[in-house]
Design a protein around this motif. Sequence first.
Motif, PDB file in Angstrom:
ATOM      1  N   SER A   9      40.485  41.639  58.249  1.00  0.00           N
ATOM      2  CA  SER A   9      39.483  42.286  59.214  1.00  0.00           C
ATOM      3  C   SER A   9      38.526  40.997  59.639  1.00  0.00           C
ATOM      4  O   SER A   9      38.068  41.112  60.731  1.00  0.00           O
ATOM      5  CB  SER A   9      38.633  43.012  58.389  1.00  0.00           C
ATOM      6  N   GLY A  88      45.803  35.589  50.746  1.00  0.00           N
ATOM      7  CA  GLY A  88      45.006  35.055  49.868  1.00  0.00           C
ATOM      8  C   GLY A  88      44.808  35.821  48.553  1.00  0.00           C
ATOM      9  O   GLY A  88      44.481  37.032  48.578  1.00  0.00           O
ATOM     10  N   THR A 122      35.901  28.242  46.723  1.00  0.00           N
ATOM     11  CA  THR A 122      35.582  29.542  47.556  1.00  0.00           C
ATOM     12  C   THR A 122      35.966  30.642  46.856  1.00  0.00           C
ATOM     13  O   THR A 122      35.981  31.922  47.714  1.00  0.00           O
ATOM     14  CB  THR A 122      36.528  29.131  48.884  1.00  0.00           C
ATOM     15  N   ILE A 125      33.693  33.813  47.287  1.00  0.00           N
ATOM     16  CA  ILE A 125      33.239  34.325  48.753  1.00  0.00           C
ATOM     17  C   ILE A 125      34.093  35.555  49.125  1.00  0.00           C
ATOM     18  O   ILE A 125      35.475  35.566  49.225  1.00  0.00           O
ATOM     19  CB  ILE A 125      33.396  33.301  49.561  1.00  0.00           C
TER      20      ILE A 125
HETATM   21  P1  ADP Z   1      41.209  42.810  54.712  1.00  0.00           P
HETATM   22  O1  ADP Z   1      40.397  43.806  55.394  1.00  0.00           O
HETATM   23  O2  ADP Z   1      42.681  42.948  54.752  1.00  0.00           O
HETATM   24  O3  ADP Z   1      40.739  42.786  53.081  1.00  0.00           O
HETATM   25  P2  ADP Z   1      39.796  40.349  54.661  1.00  0.00           P
HETATM   26  O4  ADP Z   1      39.488  39.848  56.004  1.00  0.00           O
HETATM   27  O5  ADP Z   1      38.901  40.720  53.844  1.00  0.00           O
HETATM   28  O6  ADP Z   1      40.752  41.548  55.194  1.00  0.00           O
HETATM   29  O7  ADP Z   1      40.889  39.392  54.005  1.00  0.00           O
HETATM   30  C1  ADP Z   1      42.097  38.921  54.533  1.00  0.00           C
HETATM   31  C2  ADP Z   1      42.785  38.012  53.584  1.00  0.00           C
HETATM   32  O8  ADP Z   1      42.162  36.903  53.223  1.00  0.00           O
HETATM   33  C3  ADP Z   1      43.207  38.851  52.144  1.00  0.00           C
HETATM   34  O9  ADP Z   1      44.677  38.457  51.686  1.00  0.00           O
HETATM   35  C4  ADP Z   1      42.210  38.087  51.321  1.00  0.00           C
HETATM   36  O10 ADP Z   1      42.783  38.245  49.867  1.00  0.00           O
HETATM   37  C5  ADP Z   1      41.776  36.784  51.629  1.00  0.00           C
HETATM   38  N1  ADP Z   1      40.723  36.305  51.265  1.00  0.00           N
HETATM   39  C6  ADP Z   1      39.319  36.974  51.435  1.00  0.00           C
HETATM   40  N2  ADP Z   1      38.495  36.060  51.028  1.00  0.00           N
HETATM   41  C7  ADP Z   1      39.175  34.961  50.172  1.00  0.00           C
HETATM   42  C8  ADP Z   1      38.677  33.828  49.673  1.00  0.00           C
HETATM   43  N3  ADP Z   1      37.352  33.633  49.507  1.00  0.00           N
HETATM   44  N4  ADP Z   1      39.765  33.267  49.320  1.00  0.00           N
HETATM   45  C9  ADP Z   1      40.879  33.172  49.547  1.00  0.00           C
HETATM   46  N5  ADP Z   1      41.491  34.242  50.236  1.00  0.00           N
HETATM   47  C10 ADP Z   1      40.555  35.131  50.541  1.00  0.00           C
END
Ligand code: ADP
Length: 151
Positions: A9, A88, A122, A125
Amino acid sequence: MKKALFPGSFDPITLGHYDIIQRGVHLFDEVIVAIGINAEKKYMFSLEQRKQFIEEAFKDEPKVRVVTYKGLTVDFCKEIGVDFILRGLRNPADFEFEKAIAHTNRDLAPVETVFLLTAASTSYISSSIVRDVIRNHGDYTKLVPKSVKVR
Ligand code: ADP
């Protein structure tokens, strides 16, 4: 050419996302950051803003492209000829959630999900924490790339 789709997102992109994308660039020829459009979700930042924040953060990295998509991630992968999904992992909750999605995606299409463990610096976060800090007028700038600006 090995291409990976990094779907999410990104409301807004954080330093956690930034770290995963940067490391993805070393593993793949192209990392396509894909902002999913979900009509039922309420976002803090518009689709255009979210896209612009990511494009600006990676303006000097030609291997990163930002797109938007609707529908199933695996269908979009097929449409644009991508064989890998990049995700991630921060903690056990992420693992359980991501495991179910990755298994489902593999049932639906021959797409391999590649997981990168978050950088320790990170790992705490999340976009939702960043939104909370912004809503409460806190200093969000330590959590996001410089391109993320709140008016
Ligand atoms: P979603 O709506 O799919 O959860 P996000 O934008 O929150 O989308 O996250 C997209 C991807 O980034 C996911 O794989 C999430 O686990 C990863 N992610 C989010 N924050 C972090 C972080 N701090 N470190 C590593 N990966 C992250």
